[in-house]
Design an enzyme around this catalytic site. Structure first.
Site, PDB file in Angstrom:
ATOM      1  N   ASN A   9       0.865  -1.227  -0.075  1.00  0.00           N
ATOM      2  CA  ASN A   9      -0.046   0.096  -0.100  1.00  0.00           C
ATOM      3  C   ASN A   9       0.812   1.160  -0.199  1.00  0.00           C
ATOM      4  O   ASN A   9       1.388   1.511   1.260  1.00  0.00           O
ATOM      5  CB  ASN A   9      -0.940  -0.077   1.480  1.00  0.00           C
ATOM      6  CG  ASN A   9      -1.701   1.100   1.296  1.00  0.00           C
ATOM      7  OD1 ASN A   9      -1.692   2.107   0.270  1.00  0.00           O
ATOM      8  ND2 ASN A   9      -2.321   1.335   2.471  1.00  0.00           N
ATOM      9  N   TRP A  10       0.968   1.907  -1.243  1.00  0.00           N
ATOM     10  CA  TRP A  10       1.921   3.022  -1.151  1.00  0.00           C
ATOM     11  C   TRP A  10       1.365   4.208  -0.640  1.00  0.00           C
ATOM     12  O   TRP A  10       2.196   5.308  -0.683  1.00  0.00           O
ATOM     13  CB  TRP A  10       2.463   3.321  -2.847  1.00  0.00           C
ATOM     14  CG  TRP A  10       2.974   2.138  -3.286  1.00  0.00           C
ATOM     15  CD1 TRP A  10       3.456   0.920  -2.667  1.00  0.00           C
ATOM     16  CD2 TRP A  10       3.583   2.088  -4.741  1.00  0.00           C
ATOM     17  NE1 TRP A  10       4.259   0.115  -3.678  1.00  0.00           N
ATOM     18  CE2 TRP A  10       4.340   0.775  -4.824  1.00  0.00           C
ATOM     19  CE3 TRP A  10       3.433   2.740  -5.683  1.00  0.00           C
ATOM     20  CZ2 TRP A  10       4.710   0.464  -5.899  1.00  0.00           C
ATOM     21  CZ3 TRP A  10       4.426   2.354  -7.004  1.00  0.00           C
ATOM     22  CH2 TRP A  10       4.863   1.084  -6.954  1.00  0.00           C
ATOM     23  N   LYS A  11       0.132   4.150  -0.418  1.00  0.00           N
ATOM     24  CA  LYS A  11      -0.903   5.544   0.179  1.00  0.00           C
ATOM     25  C   LYS A  11      -0.419   6.662  -0.663  1.00  0.00           C
ATOM     26  O   LYS A  11      -0.438   6.563  -1.810  1.00  0.00           O
ATOM     27  CB  LYS A  11      -0.026   5.820   1.947  1.00  0.00           C
ATOM     28  CG  LYS A  11      -0.424   4.433   2.542  1.00  0.00           C
ATOM     29  CD  LYS A  11      -0.110   4.483   3.893  1.00  0.00           C
ATOM     30  CE  LYS A  11      -0.536   3.263   4.788  1.00  0.00           C
ATOM     31  NZ  LYS A  11      -0.352   3.245   6.116  1.00  0.00           N
ATOM     32  N   HIS A  95      -9.918   1.133   4.514  1.00  0.00           N
ATOM     33  CA  HIS A  95      -8.674   1.280   5.105  1.00  0.00           C
ATOM     34  C   HIS A  95      -8.733   2.267   6.403  1.00  0.00           C
ATOM     35  O   HIS A  95      -9.601   3.275   6.371  1.00  0.00           O
ATOM     36  CB  HIS A  95      -7.481   2.009   4.405  1.00  0.00           C
ATOM     37  CG  HIS A  95      -6.154   1.574   4.937  1.00  0.00           C
ATOM     38  ND1 HIS A  95      -5.793   2.903   6.123  1.00  0.00           N
ATOM     39  CD2 HIS A  95      -5.224   0.903   4.921  1.00  0.00           C
ATOM     40  CE1 HIS A  95      -4.645   2.574   6.262  1.00  0.00           C
ATOM     41  NE2 HIS A  95      -4.059   1.570   5.707  1.00  0.00           N
ATOM     42  N   GLU A  97      -7.177   4.440   7.724  1.00  0.00           N
ATOM     43  CA  GLU A  97      -6.801   5.927   7.628  1.00  0.00           C
ATOM     44  C   GLU A  97      -8.255   6.555   6.874  1.00  0.00           C
ATOM     45  O   GLU A  97      -8.368   7.694   7.300  1.00  0.00           O
ATOM     46  CB  GLU A  97      -5.796   6.128   6.775  1.00  0.00           C
ATOM     47  CG  GLU A  97      -4.472   6.021   7.541  1.00  0.00           C
ATOM     48  CD  GLU A  97      -3.236   5.480   6.501  1.00  0.00           C
ATOM     49  OE1 GLU A  97      -3.292   5.706   5.450  1.00  0.00           O
ATOM     50  OE2 GLU A  97      -2.145   4.957   6.895  1.00  0.00           O
ATOM     51  N   GLU A 167      -5.716  -4.965  10.346  1.00  0.00           N
ATOM     52  CA  GLU A 167      -4.617  -4.121  10.387  1.00  0.00           C
ATOM     53  C   GLU A 167      -4.989  -3.441  11.770  1.00  0.00           C
ATOM     54  O   GLU A 167      -5.573  -2.484  11.773  1.00  0.00           O
ATOM     55  CB  GLU A 167      -4.662  -2.981   9.331  1.00  0.00           C
ATOM     56  CG  GLU A 167      -4.192  -3.533   8.108  1.00  0.00           C
ATOM     57  CD  GLU A 167      -3.598  -2.459   7.143  1.00  0.00           C
ATOM     58  OE1 GLU A 167      -2.364  -2.826   6.645  1.00  0.00           O
ATOM     59  OE2 GLU A 167      -4.393  -1.659   6.778  1.00  0.00           O
ATOM     60  N   GLY A 173       2.182   1.934  10.678  1.00  0.00           N
ATOM     61  CA  GLY A 173       2.893   3.164  10.748  1.00  0.00           C
ATOM     62  C   GLY A 173       3.768   3.781  12.047  1.00  0.00           C
ATOM     63  O   GLY A 173       4.394   4.656  11.880  1.00  0.00           O
ATOM     64  N   SER A 212       3.206  -2.301  10.276  1.00  0.00           N
ATOM     65  CA  SER A 212       4.613  -2.182  10.573  1.00  0.00           C
ATOM     66  C   SER A 212       5.271  -3.751   9.964  1.00  0.00           C
ATOM     67  O   SER A 212       6.063  -4.312  10.651  1.00  0.00           O
ATOM     68  CB  SER A 212       4.930  -1.893  11.972  1.00  0.00           C
ATOM     69  OG  SER A 212       4.414  -0.577  12.149  1.00  0.00           O
ATOM     70  N   GLY A 233       2.585  -1.017   4.184  1.00  0.00           N
ATOM     71  CA  GLY A 233       2.729   0.281   3.899  1.00  0.00           C
ATOM     72  C   GLY A 233       4.134   0.558   3.692  1.00  0.00           C
ATOM     73  O   GLY A 233       4.708   0.557   2.545  1.00  0.00           O
ATOM     74  N   GLY A 234       4.776   1.413   4.729  1.00  0.00           N
ATOM     75  CA  GLY A 234       5.997   1.952   4.510  1.00  0.00           C
ATOM     76  C   GLY A 234       6.885   0.989   4.114  1.00  0.00           C
ATOM     77  O   GLY A 234       7.701   1.728   3.199  1.00  0.00           O
TER      78      GLY A 234
HETATM   79  P1  PGA Z   1       2.675   0.290   7.687  1.00  0.00           P
HETATM   80  O1  PGA Z   1       0.999   0.445   6.818  1.00  0.00           O
HETATM   81  O2  PGA Z   1       3.000  -1.182   7.068  1.00  0.00           O
HETATM   82  O3  PGA Z   1       3.369   1.474   7.279  1.00  0.00           O
HETATM   83  O4  PGA Z   1       2.279   0.131   9.016  1.00  0.00           O
HETATM   84  C1  PGA Z   1       0.361  -0.539   6.858  1.00  0.00           C
HETATM   85  C2  PGA Z   1      -0.940  -0.011   6.484  1.00  0.00           C
HETATM   86  O5  PGA Z   1      -1.473   1.072   6.589  1.00  0.00           O
HETATM   87  O6  PGA Z   1      -1.653  -0.668   5.235  1.00  0.00           O
END
Ligand code: PGA
Length: 251
Positions: A9-11, A95, A97, A167, A173, A212, A233-234
């Protein structure tokens, strides 16, 4: 046997230049044949990524879609049918967020899930609890309710063409990963809840862990019986790291 899936997930990250670099890095990875791999770039970069990974075993997905599948007057949104037309195979829905920062409701998530499937996209449904909810002992209740809203509105059979991602919000993050045992407990509960409607569907559906995930903890997490891969994500913004996570999901 469930085929593992690792999704990046590149956000809201990337420029044309950094995306080109990331694609280049991904092309150099030795990716395991027994793992399905997908990346979710911003809408702006979907075409670039599709072109860049052509011939690679990497699927591309959208990070969100509108509640209605068709095109229309809805400034700033992207329809599932447009994602499908652009070459996407999947789309993230719900998601945290979007749920927490943009106020997306369970009802909207249900519509987006249905919109995705009506266009032939695989929805990747994200569920998870906040730290406050975990500390109040409400993890399974919160995750169960998020899942139940889709099952009760759309039925259990829709999960034959969907993926679930657990998640925990506190792990996203933050550098704090759920322990493999903590994650497994929730994954098992999700599967058991689905099994209450159909054992067959529950056994076949993939449940990814996100929060993470990195190369250093991926193998341990993916080794748990109900964890079928990761939503990353990251760490997915680094091709070497992402490649290593994909390999950790293989046999
Ligand atoms: P993260 O994000 O790996 O940076 O914790 C995961 C996500 O939100 O899908």
């Amino acid at each position: 046997m469930r085929r593992p899936l690792v999704a990046g997930n590149w956000k809201m990250h990337g420029t044309r230049a950094s995306v080109a670099e990331l694609i280049n890095g991904l092309r150099q990875q030795v990716l395991p044949a027994d793992v399905e791999i997908a990346v979710f770039p911003s809408c702006l970069h979907i075409a670039q990524v599709l072109q860049g990974v052509a011939g690679q075993v990497v699927a591309v997905g959208g990070q969100n879609c509108a509640v209605d599948p068709g095109q229309g007057a809805l400034t700033g949104e992207v329809a599932a049918s447009q994602l499908q037309d652009a070459g996407c195979a999947l789309v993230l829905v719900g998601h945290s967020e979007r749920r927490l920062l943009l106020g997306e409701t369970d009802a909207e998530v249900v519509c987006k899930f249905a919109a995705a499937q009506s266009c032939g996209l695989t929805p990747l449904l994200c569920v998870g609890e906040t730290l406050e909810q975990r500390e109040a002992g409400k993890t399974l209740e919160v995750v169960g309710a998020q899942l139940a809203s889709v099952v009760s509105a759309l039925g259990i059979e829709v999960f034959t063409r969907a993926v679930v991602a657990y998640e925990p919000v506190w792990a996203i993050g933050s550098g704090l990963t759920a322990s493999p045992e903590q994650a497994q407990q929730v994954h098992a509960a999700i599967r058991a809840q689905l099994a209450g409607h159909s054992v067959e569907v529950a056994c076949a559906v993939r449940i990814l862990y996100g929060g993470s995930v990195k190369a250093a903890n991926a193998a341990e997490l993916f080794g748990m019986p109900d964890i079928d891969g990761g939503l990353v994500g990251g760490a997915s913004l680094n091709a070497d790291e992402f490649g290593a996570i994909c390999r950790a999901a293989g046999n």
